[in-house]
Structure formats: C-alpha cells, structure tokens
Write an enzyme that holds these catalytic residues in place. Sequence first.
Site, mmCIF file in Angstrom:
data_model
loop_
_atom_site.group_PDB
_atom_site.id
_atom_site.type_symbol
_atom_site.label_atom_id
_atom_site.label_comp_id
_atom_site.label_asym_id
_atom_site.label_seq_id
_atom_site.Cartn_x
_atom_site.Cartn_y
_atom_site.Cartn_z
ATOM 1 N N ARG A 79 9.753 0.159 29.715
ATOM 2 C CA ARG A 79 9.906 -1.333 29.612
ATOM 3 C C ARG A 79 9.324 -2.051 28.711
ATOM 4 O O ARG A 79 8.179 -1.764 28.277
ATOM 5 C CB ARG A 79 10.027 -1.691 31.188
ATOM 6 N N ASN A 102 10.515 -10.421 33.053
ATOM 7 C CA ASN A 102 9.789 -10.058 34.317
ATOM 8 C C ASN A 102 8.491 -9.697 33.768
ATOM 9 O O ASN A 102 8.160 -8.901 32.773
ATOM 10 C CB ASN A 102 10.449 -8.616 34.700
ATOM 11 N N GLU A 103 7.431 -10.436 34.254
ATOM 12 C CA GLU A 103 5.947 -10.107 33.851
ATOM 13 C C GLU A 103 5.747 -10.136 32.214
ATOM 14 O O GLU A 103 5.338 -9.069 31.924
ATOM 15 C CB GLU A 103 5.513 -8.873 34.711
ATOM 16 N N TRP A 130 0.465 2.923 40.329
ATOM 17 C CA TRP A 130 -0.114 2.609 38.935
ATOM 18 C C TRP A 130 -1.670 2.591 38.731
ATOM 19 O O TRP A 130 -2.139 2.240 37.768
ATOM 20 C CB TRP A 130 0.703 1.486 38.329
ATOM 21 N N GLU A 179 8.594 4.896 39.513
ATOM 22 C CA GLU A 179 8.058 4.373 40.756
ATOM 23 C C GLU A 179 8.366 5.044 42.158
ATOM 24 O O GLU A 179 8.339 4.249 43.069
ATOM 25 C CB GLU A 179 8.064 2.778 40.824
ATOM 26 N N GLN A 180 8.683 6.317 41.932
ATOM 27 C CA GLN A 180 8.834 6.899 42.993
ATOM 28 C C GLN A 180 7.721 6.974 43.995
ATOM 29 O O GLN A 180 7.879 7.280 45.355
ATOM 30 C CB GLN A 180 9.429 8.288 43.017
ATOM 31 N N MET A 181 6.599 6.844 43.638
ATOM 32 C CA MET A 181 5.382 6.892 44.605
ATOM 33 C C MET A 181 4.903 5.348 44.991
ATOM 34 O O MET A 181 3.753 5.401 45.352
ATOM 35 C CB MET A 181 4.193 7.613 43.724
ATOM 36 N N HIS A 182 5.812 4.509 44.658
ATOM 37 C CA HIS A 182 5.493 2.983 45.048
ATOM 38 C C HIS A 182 6.062 2.659 46.297
ATOM 39 O O HIS A 182 7.392 2.935 46.424
ATOM 40 C CB HIS A 182 5.976 2.257 44.008
ATOM 41 N N GLU A 207 6.394 -10.642 44.235
ATOM 42 C CA GLU A 207 6.280 -9.486 44.715
ATOM 43 C C GLU A 207 4.882 -9.082 45.514
ATOM 44 O O GLU A 207 3.790 -9.442 44.849
ATOM 45 C CB GLU A 207 6.274 -8.487 43.193
#
Length: 643
Positions: free
Chosen positions: A102, A140-141, A320, A360-363, A312
């Site tokens: 991104r 975004n950011e 991350w 981001e599956q570990m978020h 958020e």
Amino acid sequence: MLGVCYYPEHWDEGRWELDAKRMRELGISYVRIGEFAWSRLEPKRNHFTFEWLDRALDVLHKAGLKVVLGTPTATPPKWLMDEHPEIAPYDQNGQVRGFGSRRHYSFSSQTWWRESARIVEIIAKRYGEHPGIAGWQTDNEYGCHDTTVSWGPEDLRAFRQWLRLRYQSTDQLNEAWGSVFWSMEVNSFDEVELPCRTVTEPNPAARLDFWRFSSDQVAAYDKMQVEIIRKHSPGRWITHNFMGFVLDFDHFKVGENLDLASWDSYPIGFVEKFPFTEAERNRWAETSHPDIAPFHHDLYRGVGRGRFWVMEQQPGPVNWAPWNPVPKPGMVRLWTWEALAHGAEVVSYFRWRQAPFAQEQMHAGLNLPGLDEWSVGGLEAGAVAEEMAKLGDLGAIGKAPAAIVFDYASYWSTKIQPQGRDFRYEELAFRWYEALRRLGLDVDFVPPGAPLDGYRLVAVPCLMQVSDAALAALENTDAVVLYGARSGSRDRFFRIPENLPPGPLAGLTGNRLTQLSSLRPGIEEGVAGGASGHAIRWREYLETNAEVLARFENGDPALTGKGKHHYLACWPDEALLSSTLKLLAERAGIEVLDVPSHIRIRRRGNLVFAFNYGPEEWTAPIKGDPILGEKRLKAQQVAVWRV
Ligand code: GLA
C-alpha cells in the site's frame, strides 16, 4: 463514544447484519469503512461495482451506526499502476517502490493527483449526502512506511517548480543556499538535482527545502481531497488519521484544512519505534510507556485545533513491531479511558475482527480471527462502554497550564544536521513532555507562531528557525518560557544568524552562543544552582547578560533567565530537566504534583483521571472518593474523580 474499523468487503455479506447488531450491543456508535476498497469499487477503469457498498452502508445505518467513509487513495489498484507507472514513488537510491502492498504513490505525480481527484469526486458524489455518513477520512496515514518523501523524476520536476515559485531567480537560490560552496551553483532551476545519491552529504539548505517541499505536497494533496468532499458532502466533517512518531511532514499544516484530527494509537507497537533504552523497552513492553499515547493525544488535539479522535486503537497484539506482546490485562480499557481523559471525542478500535488472511492476519481485533467471539480487547472495550454509559458526558477539555511549542521543521533540521549522532528532536520533545507530565501538569501542543495567551508555562524544546510570527508570539506571551538548545540557531535558509545563535531570540534571552560541543555517550557535565543534574549529548558555550540560574562545573552559564525568558544551554538528563521545569513552574506560580514514573494524572472539565501503568499500587492524593475505580489504584487500573 466508541467506534470500530470495519471491512465489509472482507466478509460474506450474510455476516454484515449480525456484525452491525453486535457492534451496537457492544456500545459502538461509529464505524469507519472503505479506505482500502478501490479495487472492489472499480475493478477495471470505468467499470464500477458500488452496489455492495450501497448495501453495506444501508445495513450499518439501519443498525444505528454512524459511518466514517474513507477515500480509497492509499491503495491505487493494479490496473491504474499498469496504465500509469509514473504514479509510483521512488526510494533515495532511485528504486521504484511498486505495487503489492500500500501507499505506492508519489504526492508529486500529476497523474496521481488527477486520478485521486477523479475517484474521490465519484465517491463523494455518490455518498456525499447518504444519511448514514457522519464524516470522512481522507486517504490513510500519510507518511506511513516512509512514504512522505519520494525521490523520483516526478518529484524532481515538482521540486524545481516549487523552487521557481520560492526563489525568483537562480541568483537568489544560489545565495540562499550558499551554493558557491563546493561549486554547487546552478544557472537554471532545471540544473537543480534532488539532494540524494551524492558522493558525500548534500547541501543542508537544499535538503531542508526539499523536506519543506515534500511536506507542502502532503498538505496540498490532502487539501485537494478535502475541497472535493466539501463540495459534495455538506455538513459532514472531514478528518485524516495520522500516525504516531511520524514527523516528516508538518501535521499542523494538514490539520488546517480538517475539521478535526484523528490518529492511530498503537501504544505497545510504538515502544519499539521510539529511541527508548532497552531497560525502558523491557519495563514498558506490555503496557507501553505512560507518555507515548498521551504525547500524541495532546499533539493531535493541537493539530485538530482542539478536536481529535483516536481512529485506530490497539485492541491487542499488533503484527508490525519487532516483538508484539499481548497487552497486560486491563490495558485496552486503560488506553481507552486515557484517550477520553485527554479529550478524544471518539475512540475507535482497529479492527472489528482479526483478519484470517493477508498481511495483517497476526493483528488482533475485537473479535477472534474470522469468528463472532470476543477477544480480550473486545471484552475490555465492552467494559469501557458500560462505564461510559454510567459516567455520561465527560465535558469539554480546557486549556492546559503548560504548552509545548512543537516544530516539525526543527525535526527536519536536526535530522539533516545532527552534529551529535544522538541529537533527536522527537526524543528531546518527548522527554520534555514526559518531565512536564511527571510534575502532574496537563500539556497542550502548539505550532510555532500560534498565540500563547493563557498559558502559564511555555516549553520550547528546540526551535531552530524562529519565524517572525513565532518571535511575536513569544514576545507577547506573559507565560514563563523555557528555550532548549539550538533554538534560534539557523535562519530560514539554514544559515547561522549573523548575530550568532540564538539569533532572533538574542534580545529575549540575553544570550550569545560562541561554541558548542556534542558529547559522546558516557561523557557528561555537571550543572548546579537553581537547577541541578547533568548535561549529556549536547553542551553550549554562552555569553550572557541575563541572570545565571545554574552553572556548568567550570562556572559557565547553563540555565539563564531574563525576565520570563529562560534558556537551557544543553541536552539535560532527567534530573536536570525535572529540576529546571520545577523551578520554572514555581516562577510561573503553577502547583506541581510529583507523580511516580508509572502514574499519570489528567484533567478533563471537572473530572480528574488517574492511570496506573503498574506494577506498583499507588494511592491518589485526591480528595474524596472516585466515581470510577479505587482511590488506591492497582496495576493497570483507572480511577476518576468529579471535583
Ligand atoms: C495502521 C493502518 C491500518 C493497519 C494498522 C495496523 O494504523 O492505518 O490500516 O495497518 O496500522 O496496526
């Protein structure tokens, strides 16, 4: 109020209704969607598939949720990147940063501006008056993944144009930059190169202008989106979700066009991003340092001119940081109350449900991966919602007694010319903030030049370039002011002032800097007098006609005071900084409250909040019983008094 970040496009449509119902049951009022949805809204150029978003908006609206709709420009789709590769950003080595994650765009690409304006206009026209939309989030950011500055051909073209507008002739440019040095003079703006890929360091003046240019590009790009949205979505507010510890563009400039600021608060993730000592990182690994989130709450309340959200909120382990621990029990609740205590209008969690796929599956989310089952963070968010219902309106946030003048250009300037490897602006500002908060003081952040009326104590950790507006604000305040080292040490062309540092501040401070020394780790110099401790990292040699309040070991002035204007001629260790600020608070007639390193106090209206980051318990010296929590706070606990 509470909110949550939701991705309808990540879930079967059949789940949306139950998701929305459970959000409401949890006590969620706002839901942010859409910021990464471009390929699902326009899978091919001019082939639009909005129907799913139409239906999702209706489901959320019918459930009583207020929607924040994101513009999807943080993730340009592959078909667009293939049509227009000139959109892509470049790193300092001239390598393209391509598609596949991104933020793969340059703020200077004219094609990108055209394509961004196009998609924002299409979406704003379609949804601008939807009854379910309360507000908008642009992109975004900005700056995330080091994407503020790009070093490609489009950036060079735009930078040359920016220089033409700023310096009417190359003679003026050569003069301003001191380009005669090392034969760097140019005969046309088209001879200017980007300040990178040079044999040894490029001209600091050129680097500072390129940074100013890059910062201006972010502000101009965001303004373009804001103006389009305003045209098609009257009465809806617009925000952008800023990040933590990103200083490579001037957030106050972007904030000028927004109705409120918002930011993404990952307190534990940031412990690894900030130059803490290893001992501090280990101590705060599972709670975060007590000042990381509050520093940003107060900064972004300033960027939002008094209004901010947490868009958020970390709900559990992120993915991350180098290490991603589970927060200690109670921390998601504590961080939520802490944001509200600092004036947040809404705390919105990232994200509703942990994604079982992709980067981001570990978020963590408020629900376990792919399920309708609360995570620990989800349960704690629910607990806060119930407590908030009991407390009702928290009242408006007032002006703090102390203000920090926070200057992005000083971050850029000290990054360009550190002179001492460990002179880090963000760390200096954070340590000054930490010291004020350890004295129990509430703190506002103001940009240089903003009026300083009503503040009792103004801290200026480092203001390298002192603009006329900044000087006027400092001359006109009746606050006690403390300037940190290097303030006033460069003019706007990165030149040493003719009257020597502190340049424009010479009159106010009575000082004149003749030498400076950057000290390697382990070398320090004692300071004693009205304040005491040690100078580390940085020590200045002053001539002064001001009162000397503290001296270095050899008798040189270390802390000077002329009327209300004080100057600290070094990077202070914790003891010296704390004793200096205590002395100045006394001179400002402000009552201080020494709090332990794991405790913080914050006032909002007639409420007083206390936070215990633990592990030690603490009894608050606050009269009466709390309306929430216990007077003797256990680890990771919160207490609130109505006074
Ligand atoms: C940022 C981004 C989100 C997500 C989170 C993960 O805040 O805005 O899209 O990547 O980080 O912590």
